[in-house]
Design a protein around this motif. Sequence first.
Motif, PDB file in Angstrom:
ATOM      1  N   ARG A 145       0.831  -1.208   0.000  1.00 18.23           N
ATOM      2  CA  ARG A 145       0.000   0.000   0.000  1.00 18.23           C
ATOM      3  C   ARG A 145       0.863   1.255   0.000  1.00 18.23           C
ATOM      4  O   ARG A 145       0.501   2.264  -0.612  1.00 18.23           O
ATOM      5  CB  ARG A 145      -0.951  -0.014   1.192  1.00 18.23           C
ATOM      6  CG  ARG A 145      -2.062  -1.045   1.091  1.00 18.23           C
ATOM      7  CD  ARG A 145      -3.190  -0.758   2.072  1.00 18.23           C
ATOM      8  NE  ARG A 145      -2.738  -0.840   3.451  1.00 18.23           N
ATOM      9  CZ  ARG A 145      -2.764  -1.956   4.170  1.00 18.23           C
ATOM     10  NH1 ARG A 145      -3.184  -3.091   3.631  1.00 18.23           N
ATOM     11  NH2 ARG A 145      -2.355  -1.949   5.428  1.00 18.23           N
ATOM     12  N   ASN A 191       0.530   4.035  -2.881  1.00 15.29           N
ATOM     13  CA  ASN A 191       0.274   5.456  -2.641  1.00 15.29           C
ATOM     14  C   ASN A 191       1.378   6.331  -3.205  1.00 15.29           C
ATOM     15  O   ASN A 191       1.124   7.420  -3.723  1.00 15.29           O
ATOM     16  CB  ASN A 191       0.123   5.710  -1.134  1.00 15.29           C
ATOM     17  CG  ASN A 191      -1.209   5.207  -0.604  1.00 15.29           C
ATOM     18  OD1 ASN A 191      -2.098   4.855  -1.371  1.00 15.29           O
ATOM     19  ND2 ASN A 191      -1.357   5.152   0.704  1.00 15.29           N
ATOM     20  N   LEU A 249      -1.088   7.122   3.821  1.00  8.90           N
ATOM     21  CA  LEU A 249      -2.341   7.552   3.194  1.00  8.90           C
ATOM     22  C   LEU A 249      -2.594   9.028   3.494  1.00  8.90           C
ATOM     23  O   LEU A 249      -3.090   9.767   2.646  1.00  8.90           O
ATOM     24  CB  LEU A 249      -3.513   6.698   3.670  1.00  8.90           C
ATOM     25  CG  LEU A 249      -4.878   7.038   3.042  1.00  8.90           C
ATOM     26  CD1 LEU A 249      -4.834   6.918   1.522  1.00  8.90           C
ATOM     27  CD2 LEU A 249      -5.976   6.153   3.611  1.00  8.90           C
ATOM     28  N   LEU A 272      -0.890  11.255   1.056  1.00  9.63           N
ATOM     29  CA  LEU A 272      -1.652  11.381  -0.185  1.00  9.63           C
ATOM     30  C   LEU A 272      -2.858  12.280  -0.001  1.00  9.63           C
ATOM     31  O   LEU A 272      -3.051  13.249  -0.749  1.00  9.63           O
ATOM     32  CB  LEU A 272      -2.102   9.990  -0.649  1.00  9.63           C
ATOM     33  CG  LEU A 272      -3.120   9.940  -1.792  1.00  9.63           C
ATOM     34  CD1 LEU A 272      -2.489  10.432  -3.090  1.00  9.63           C
ATOM     35  CD2 LEU A 272      -3.663   8.524  -1.967  1.00  9.63           C
ATOM     36  N   VAL A 319      -9.309   4.889  -3.543  1.00  6.85           N
ATOM     37  CA  VAL A 319      -8.466   6.099  -3.590  1.00  6.85           C
ATOM     38  C   VAL A 319      -8.954   7.010  -4.721  1.00  6.85           C
ATOM     39  O   VAL A 319      -8.169   7.485  -5.545  1.00  6.85           O
ATOM     40  CB  VAL A 319      -6.969   5.755  -3.746  1.00  6.85           C
ATOM     41  CG1 VAL A 319      -6.099   6.930  -3.317  1.00  6.85           C
ATOM     42  CG2 VAL A 319      -6.587   4.529  -2.949  1.00  6.85           C
TER      43      VAL A 319
END
Length: 334
Positions: free
Chosen positions: A18, A22, A53, A56, A246
């Motif tokens: 992940r 990202n 996350l 982002l 996302v």
Amino acid sequence: MGKIKAFFVRVRSGSLKRFFRNLELVHEQSGRNRIVLFVDMVYSMLVHGIGYLDYLTFGFAYIGREQRRTYMTYNDNIALVRRMNQREAYPLLNDKLLFFKTYGAYMKRDWVDLQEGFEGFAAFCQGKDTFFAKQPVSFGGIGVEKIRLEGRQLHELYQELMEKKMFLAEQTIRQHPEMDKLCDRSVNTIRIVTILSDKGNANVVYALVRIGSGQNDVDNISSGGMYTLLSEEGKITMPVFCDKTVTYYTEHPFNGFVFEGFQVPYFQEALELCRAAAKEEPRLRYIGWDVAITPDGPVLVEGNNLPGYDMCQNHRFHPDHQGMKAAFVRAEAD
């Protein structure tokens, strides 16, 4: 040492897959060099106390040091929880049965503890087509099941729920028709975060609307739900974001409903409900309330002693690239 420890906790609890997904998304969106972004992401996790996350969704790739300091971080949030909430009172929010017993006046619906015997469960089921069965301590929509009573034998159902430790049976919430427009399969809740200030005032920090994916009966983000920050009037004015994909949406990917301009019914009443509930337990001063909107007004669904700091700071909700740290500070002091 505290920041370093928190960094490694996030690394252990996360996923390299992940992380690099990202990283690639930020690279595609910003056009910045991958190596530069990698270094900056690790630096931000270590120094600013955010997750990958967060990097982002906060839009850290587009802002400098001073703007980054305006963001509430994971470390800030944990410190606020420890300062505002007393650990011995956590079960009042984490245990759904204790929550109903403590905040029942704000729940406004029927419920029963199956541990008190079959007779009470049978009486609860009278006149109902459906209800929700829940494990008292569960999170993210796990341990929750919508039960349809047609064709069910109550004794067998009771034993089945007891074996699953689903001790709470709760009346199904009838959602306001306007909220059904967002997603009619799930109850689309409003997350309202309050802080009981040093002066004793119950202040609202922010309000989000959470919207079901249309694929299941819950609106939880971990189950594919979406969210967006609401205006002070309770309107959707920003795109809706889904952590799972996302992706930002201007209309629902399942039913096609256009989000912008939607007005949450009874929004001001929902804020007042949460302000009143926030004063019930002075040992819990920082709470994230989940509120459902029914045809007759707002009702509490549950409360959270570790409210989110992240969803409300999604950079698409803040075109000025300013985080919400100042709002948290004001709410604690005013």
